[in-house]
Design a protein around this motif. Sequence first.
Motif, PDB file in Angstrom:
ATOM      1  N   ALA A  81       8.279   0.600   0.464  1.00  0.00           N
ATOM      2  CA  ALA A  81       8.568   1.128  -0.701  1.00  0.00           C
ATOM      3  C   ALA A  81      10.117   1.871   0.621  1.00  0.00           C
ATOM      4  CB  ALA A  81       7.868   1.298  -1.842  1.00  0.00           C
ATOM      5  N   GLY A  82       9.530   2.681   1.423  1.00  0.00           N
ATOM      6  CA  GLY A  82      11.084   3.658   1.550  1.00  0.00           C
ATOM      7  C   GLY A  82      11.359   2.739   2.840  1.00  0.00           C
TER       8      GLY A  82
ATOM      9  N   ALA B 259      12.947  11.717  -3.119  1.00  0.00           N
ATOM     10  CA  ALA B 259      12.420  12.110  -1.505  1.00  0.00           C
ATOM     11  C   ALA B 259      11.293  11.748  -0.946  1.00  0.00           C
ATOM     12  CB  ALA B 259      12.316  13.327  -2.376  1.00  0.00           C
ATOM     13  N   ILE B 260      10.558  11.632  -2.315  1.00  0.00           N
ATOM     14  CA  ILE B 260       9.108  10.742  -2.526  1.00  0.00           C
ATOM     15  C   ILE B 260       9.342   9.595  -1.562  1.00  0.00           C
ATOM     16  CG2 ILE B 260       7.009  10.110  -3.280  1.00  0.00           C
ATOM     17  CD1 ILE B 260       6.616  12.198  -5.301  1.00  0.00           C
ATOM     18  N   MET B 261      10.294   8.126  -2.663  1.00  0.00           N
ATOM     19  CA  MET B 261      10.691   6.721  -2.336  1.00  0.00           C
ATOM     20  C   MET B 261      11.356   6.616  -0.608  1.00  0.00           C
ATOM     21  SD  MET B 261       9.079   5.419  -4.326  1.00  0.00           S
ATOM     22  CE  MET B 261       9.713   3.755  -4.076  1.00  0.00           C
ATOM     23  N   ASN B 262      11.573   7.999  -0.396  1.00  0.00           N
ATOM     24  CA  ASN B 262      12.506   7.963   1.170  1.00  0.00           C
ATOM     25  C   ASN B 262      11.950   8.896   1.930  1.00  0.00           C
ATOM     26  OD1 ASN B 262      14.356   6.992   0.138  1.00  0.00           O
ATOM     27  ND2 ASN B 262      16.095   8.656  -0.349  1.00  0.00           N
ATOM     28  N   SER B 263      10.423   9.099   2.177  1.00  0.00           N
ATOM     29  CA  SER B 263       9.616   9.260   2.973  1.00  0.00           C
ATOM     30  C   SER B 263       8.969   8.170   3.755  1.00  0.00           C
ATOM     31  CB  SER B 263       8.169  10.181   2.590  1.00  0.00           C
ATOM     32  OG  SER B 263       7.628   9.793   1.442  1.00  0.00           O
ATOM     33  N   GLY B 264       8.400   8.730   4.251  1.00  0.00           N
ATOM     34  CA  GLY B 264       7.497   7.819   5.411  1.00  0.00           C
ATOM     35  C   GLY B 264       8.751   6.798   6.248  1.00  0.00           C
ATOM     36  N   GLY B 265       8.568   5.759   7.081  1.00  0.00           N
ATOM     37  CA  GLY B 265       8.994   5.316   7.733  1.00  0.00           C
ATOM     38  C   GLY B 265       9.264   3.527   7.340  1.00  0.00           C
ATOM     39  N   GLY B 266       7.687   2.952   6.550  1.00  0.00           N
ATOM     40  CA  GLY B 266       7.758   1.506   5.631  1.00  0.00           C
ATOM     41  C   GLY B 266       7.892   1.656   4.536  1.00  0.00           C
TER      42      GLY B 266
ATOM     43  N   ARG C 285       0.719  -1.276   0.446  1.00  0.00           N
ATOM     44  CA  ARG C 285      -0.093  -0.151   0.253  1.00  0.00           C
ATOM     45  C   ARG C 285       0.643   1.057  -0.009  1.00  0.00           C
ATOM     46  NH1 ARG C 285      -3.400  -2.681   3.945  1.00  0.00           N
ATOM     47  NH2 ARG C 285      -1.763  -1.762   5.202  1.00  0.00           N
ATOM     48  N   ALA C 286       1.604   0.982   0.543  1.00  0.00           N
ATOM     49  CA  ALA C 286       2.930   2.663   0.883  1.00  0.00           C
ATOM     50  C   ALA C 286       3.585   2.684  -0.288  1.00  0.00           C
ATOM     51  CB  ALA C 286       3.999   2.218   2.211  1.00  0.00           C
ATOM     52  N   ALA C 287       3.872   1.649  -1.122  1.00  0.00           N
ATOM     53  CA  ALA C 287       4.332   1.779  -2.633  1.00  0.00           C
ATOM     54  C   ALA C 287       3.384   2.402  -3.242  1.00  0.00           C
ATOM     55  CB  ALA C 287       5.632   0.932  -2.832  1.00  0.00           C
ATOM     56  N   GLU C 288       2.057   2.091  -2.999  1.00  0.00           N
ATOM     57  CA  GLU C 288       1.716   2.102  -4.456  1.00  0.00           C
ATOM     58  C   GLU C 288       0.740   4.515  -4.092  1.00  0.00           C
ATOM     59  OE1 GLU C 288      -3.402   0.858  -5.731  1.00  0.00           O
ATOM     60  OE2 GLU C 288      -2.188  -0.037  -4.242  1.00  0.00           O
ATOM     61  N   ASP C 289       0.958   4.390  -2.401  1.00  0.00           N
ATOM     62  CA  ASP C 289       0.585   5.212  -2.608  1.00  0.00           C
ATOM     63  C   ASP C 289       2.576   6.525  -2.765  1.00  0.00           C
ATOM     64  OD1 ASP C 289      -1.323   5.137  -1.330  1.00  0.00           O
ATOM     65  OD2 ASP C 289      -0.692   4.902   0.948  1.00  0.00           O
TER      66      ASP C 289
END
Length: 384
Positions: free
Chosen positions: A361-362, A352-359, A324-328
């Motif tokens: 794909a990032g 920047a987008i891919m490294n955002s968030g805690g879990g 879900r995180a990767a899709e977002d």
Amino acid sequence: MAALLGGAGGKSKEDLLLQEDLIHMLPMVNEANAMSEELDKKVKFEVALIAPQARGLKEGRTEVNVKHKNLETGTVFMWDRNKFIDRKFMMQEMYQNYVEGDKNWNDGAGTESDPFWVDPAGPVLIGTSQIILKSLGYLIETQEKLPITDFKGNDEGYLQVEINPCNSSGGDLGDDDFVDNPQELVGKSLSFKILIPHARGLNSKYDKTFASYRFYLDEDPTKTEMVAGSNPEYKHEKMFHFKVVTESMIEYIEQGQLIIEVWGSQKEVPRSTPAAKGAKATGKSGAAAQAKSTKELMAAEKAKDNSKEKEAARRADAAESRARAAEDKLNKIAKLASASPDKKISADQVMAIMNSGGGGAGSSHDKARTENMGAEGSRACNIM
């Protein structure tokens, strides 16, 4: 299994027969476990559904088998329905002798006269591999590294299998020997070799293993040598020669598969129980170091199974969350690119987008990997 034990609505004939077998077998398995616990036989029984392919068959009904598990050594054997029922009646006789106070009720323990006992050296089916035969109809060599799949559909290792067409003396075919249509082989002779060089990645709990198969109308199976190790070198080669190829053989080659079974003998590895570990740590011996009762071992086995189920559910939830995180994040990237006048987005923005968030794909691993690309890569890359 719960779905199979439901109502009859919408079920096929095969499902109804399977449901009938389950309804018949489950109470007997429960009864066998109760007797094992009472007689302290250190054995647990479980119902197992075995598809025809897992039994080395191309087609057929799913069958109800019973898994026999030694709670002390960890060895597992599969009994078919008839064998279990036969043993279960013998268990009842032993149990009745025990209840009536017969001092000799357990005289046959650890031998064939004990219905709870299984010869630990006996072979057990590890899994099956299937290779398509269609290339043989065109006299083309086939080389495959095939997964060895158990009755649950899990991979238990890999098997190298080769089918090499040849002439009647075992030599290589000439350029003029190949055919454009398998029907050209009807009425002619056919020679080929089946090779099983090795297996890889087998579980270390197996002491020695071998592969077994039947080609076409073979009544008796062809077996490799029994070889020790997790990566056994079978070095198997067998030549087949058919004087006259028939229509039915061509149909078998064009539509069939060669099913190869991998069998093994299990190592007996006494399982460490908390009591035994404690006794070892304190230097105790005798009764203090004895294994737990069947009841305690069954409880420990159930707790372990529950733990595995929880871990599997946790992993599934984590995988779903990452997806879900990767899709977002991909949606964010697409939205940014769409809003850009030139429909482009820089690699810096992507990272920047891919490294955002805690879990997902990032994750920190992904972040470190993308950072290692360096600024040079970010300047060079644009995404449409």
